[in-house]
Design an enzyme around this catalytic site. Structure first.
Site, PDB file in Angstrom:
ATOM      1  N   TYR A 121     -23.210  11.076 -14.228  1.00  0.00           N
ATOM      2  CA  TYR A 121     -24.331  11.944 -14.604  1.00  0.00           C
ATOM      3  C   TYR A 121     -25.335  11.113 -15.388  1.00  0.00           C
ATOM      4  O   TYR A 121     -24.949  10.349 -16.280  1.00  0.00           O
ATOM      5  CB  TYR A 121     -23.818  13.095 -15.472  1.00  0.00           C
ATOM      6  CG  TYR A 121     -24.886  14.046 -15.964  1.00  0.00           C
ATOM      7  CD1 TYR A 121     -25.604  14.848 -15.086  1.00  0.00           C
ATOM      8  CD2 TYR A 121     -25.166  14.157 -17.327  1.00  0.00           C
ATOM      9  CE1 TYR A 121     -26.573  15.728 -15.546  1.00  0.00           C
ATOM     10  CE2 TYR A 121     -26.138  15.048 -17.790  1.00  0.00           C
ATOM     11  CZ  TYR A 121     -26.831  15.829 -16.900  1.00  0.00           C
ATOM     12  OH  TYR A 121     -27.785  16.701 -17.353  1.00  0.00           O
ATOM     13  N   ASP A 153     -26.207   2.954 -17.856  1.00  0.00           N
ATOM     14  CA  ASP A 153     -26.536   4.159 -18.610  1.00  0.00           C
ATOM     15  C   ASP A 153     -25.495   4.285 -19.718  1.00  0.00           C
ATOM     16  O   ASP A 153     -24.370   4.726 -19.496  1.00  0.00           O
ATOM     17  CB  ASP A 153     -26.517   5.378 -17.676  1.00  0.00           C
ATOM     18  CG  ASP A 153     -26.834   6.665 -18.423  1.00  0.00           C
ATOM     19  OD1 ASP A 153     -27.007   6.605 -19.662  1.00  0.00           O
ATOM     20  OD2 ASP A 153     -26.912   7.723 -17.772  1.00  0.00           O
ATOM     21  N   LYS A 167     -27.858  10.166 -27.491  1.00  0.00           N
ATOM     22  CA  LYS A 167     -26.757  10.677 -28.328  1.00  0.00           C
ATOM     23  C   LYS A 167     -26.681  10.006 -29.709  1.00  0.00           C
ATOM     24  O   LYS A 167     -27.449  10.341 -30.596  1.00  0.00           O
ATOM     25  CB  LYS A 167     -25.437  10.591 -27.562  1.00  0.00           C
ATOM     26  CG  LYS A 167     -25.503  11.433 -26.258  1.00  0.00           C
ATOM     27  CD  LYS A 167     -24.174  11.586 -25.585  1.00  0.00           C
ATOM     28  CE  LYS A 167     -24.286  12.212 -24.214  1.00  0.00           C
ATOM     29  NZ  LYS A 167     -24.158  13.635 -24.138  1.00  0.00           N
TER      30      LYS A 167
HETATM   31  C1  PLP Z   1     -24.350   9.115 -19.314  1.00  0.00           C
HETATM   32  C2  PLP Z   1     -25.411  10.122 -19.593  1.00  0.00           C
HETATM   33  N1  PLP Z   1     -26.679   9.876 -19.234  1.00  0.00           N
HETATM   34  C3  PLP Z   1     -27.670  10.746 -19.470  1.00  0.00           C
HETATM   35  C4  PLP Z   1     -27.422  11.938 -20.098  1.00  0.00           C
HETATM   36  C5  PLP Z   1     -28.535  12.895 -20.358  1.00  0.00           C
HETATM   37  O1  PLP Z   1     -28.819  12.932 -21.728  1.00  0.00           O
HETATM   38  P1  PLP Z   1     -29.559  14.207 -22.356  1.00  0.00           P
HETATM   39  O2  PLP Z   1     -28.598  15.340 -22.260  1.00  0.00           O
HETATM   40  O3  PLP Z   1     -29.847  13.765 -23.771  1.00  0.00           O
HETATM   41  O4  PLP Z   1     -30.795  14.423 -21.579  1.00  0.00           O
HETATM   42  C6  PLP Z   1     -26.113  12.255 -20.486  1.00  0.00           C
HETATM   43  C7  PLP Z   1     -25.822  13.536 -21.136  1.00  0.00           C
HETATM   44  O5  PLP Z   1     -24.698  13.938 -21.313  1.00  0.00           O
HETATM   45  C8  PLP Z   1     -25.078  11.321 -20.226  1.00  0.00           C
HETATM   46  O6  PLP Z   1     -23.818  11.563 -20.563  1.00  0.00           O
END
Ligand code: PLP
Length: 432
Positions: A145, A240, A268
């Protein structure tokens, strides 16, 4: 036994004015049955709901609260910043300080741009990779994700799996066509895709440790294999690290596994609980970002002074206290070993994946190495287990397809409490 009539009532009310009653889907408990608890406060390892129930919790606001809730250093930094105004829309010294600290901490980052969420970070990073390479396509991995940007909502992991809509309506065919997917840990599949789309792939993006299909670790050689392939083919490798950044090591998974991507996305922990994201990487790539370069990306509240103060306090602490990571690893290992013992005694089929302060329990006899194997887990059993834990005052992520996070607020005594609850909850979940 925890009962929550006020939360029940609030959830009914919320559904009149908020889609599904929540502002982010996994909060709705749909995957585990039951209704969400509405929280009023949190301190250290505990969250407190509207009904006065206390929960020892392992979502840490889905990652940021690595030091437990309401950590004093972060709270104080925010309080000090507030009287100076909540936002300027003009540059500040703090933005340089946090950028310098991130560059110092994260191996791949030479320049960094602050944004407001992980979603913004990944969307922007891919745009920059496309601008830099002049190519359109990207490769992502099934079950990873990367936020809710259109082009990532293909085989998208956690929230989407939980709701049973892996590909969202509203994403056009045109956008979807530029996103190619491969199974996690399958280097050969990636090589085949690259070969079939020669000189068309701008970026390969992945969670170096996947946390959004439950926790799935990279197998030996997978990350390095991607690194070598990207170097050879002129593809931008994007890690990511929204979840793993500052969580698995001060420099994230790339530091832990010793593989350096071209770009990294963060979120985060970087905001200490405030809405912050960031993307960064090699200078030659980041110099493509406006106003230095032609790829447009902007934000009214980006680099917000309150958010930067919270993030700076958090990162400075982690930078100065690397022992946090050894301690977290030890606490989490105690939990994981205790859980394994509980489940073995009950003769259960299970796999627990674990790295640092992240872990996931899968009720399956198979090793879990990708999205297909993650899906063999008994999700109905997981739902019963989740609710039995909740009744015992332990709040886990309300979905099989999430990683759990341990904070520094979890003491040895709490580990014992957790394991007692775990043993009872498993027995109850197996009975029904
Ligand atoms: C690996 C990863 N990338 C991107 C995101 C998206 O971040 P946000 O919820 O702050 O938009 C998340 C959210 O859980 C994530 O776990």
């Amino acid at each position: 036994m925890k009962i929550a009539p006020i939360s029940e009532e609030l959830f009914q009310r919320a559904q009149h004015s908020i889609p599904g009653g929540v502002n982010s889907p996994v909060r709705a408990f749909r995957a585990v049955g039951g209704n969400p608890r509405f929280m009023v406060s949190a301190k250290g390892p505990y969250m407190y709901d509207e009904d006065g129930n206390r929960y020892m919790e392992f979502i840490n606001s889905w990652g940021p609260m690595i030091l437990g809730h309401a950590a004093e250093i972060v709270q104080e930094a925010v309080q000090q910043a507030i009287p100076n105004s909540l936002s300027f829309g003009a540059p500040t010294r703090k933005e340089i300080e946090i950028a310098e600290l991130i560059v110092d901490m994260v191996p791949s980052i030479e320049k960094v741009r602050m944004v407001n969420s992980g979603t913004e970070a990944t969307m922007s990073a891919v745009r920059v990779a496309r601008g830099y390479t002049g190519r359109n396509k990207m490769i992502k991995f099934e079950g990873c994700y990367h936020g809710h940007g259109d082009s990532f909502l293909i085989a998208a992991g956690s929230g989407a799996i939980t709701l049973g809509v892996p590909d969202s309506p509203g994403v056009t065919q045109g956008v979807a066509a530029d996103t190619l997917t491969a199974p996690f840990n399958d280097l050969e599949a990636v090589k085949t895709l690259v070969e079939a789309n020669k000189d068309q792939i701008a970026a390969i993006i992945l969670e170096p440790v996947a946390g959004n299909m439950g926790l799935v670790l990279p197998e030996a050689g997978f990350l390095q294999g991607l690194r070598d392939l990207c170097t050879k083919e002129g593809i931008v490798l994007i890690f990511d690290e929204v979840m793993t950044g500052f969580r698995l090591a001060p420099g994230g998974a790339q530091q832990l596994f010793g593989v350096t991507p071209d770009m990294t996305t963060l979120g985060k922990i970087i905001g200490g609980g405030m809405p912050v994201g960031a993307y960064g990487g090699k200078k030659e790539i980041m110099n493509f970002v406006a106003p230095a370069g032609p790829v447009y990306q902007a934000g009214t509240l980006s680099g917000n002074p309150i958010a930067m103060s919270a993030g700076m306090a958090m990162l400075q602490y982690l930078h100065a206290h690397p022992e946090v990571y050894t301690n977290l690893e030890q606490t989490t290992s105690k939990m994981v070993n205790g859980m394994k013992q509980n489940m073995q005694e009950l003769g259960m089929n299970f796999t627990i994946n674990h790295v640092g302060s992240m872990f996931s329990i899968f009720f399956t006899e198979q090793p879990v190495t990708d999205f297909e194997s993650a899906k063999t887990s008994d999700t109905a059993l997981f739902g019963r287990y989740f609710n039995a834990m909740l009744q015992r005052g332990v709040y886990l992520a309300p979905s099989q397809y999430e990683s759990l996070f341990v904070s520094t607020a979890i003491t040895d005594e709490l580990v014992q409490e957790y394991l007692k609850a775990n043993s009872e909850a498993l027995k109850e979940a197996l009975l029904r």
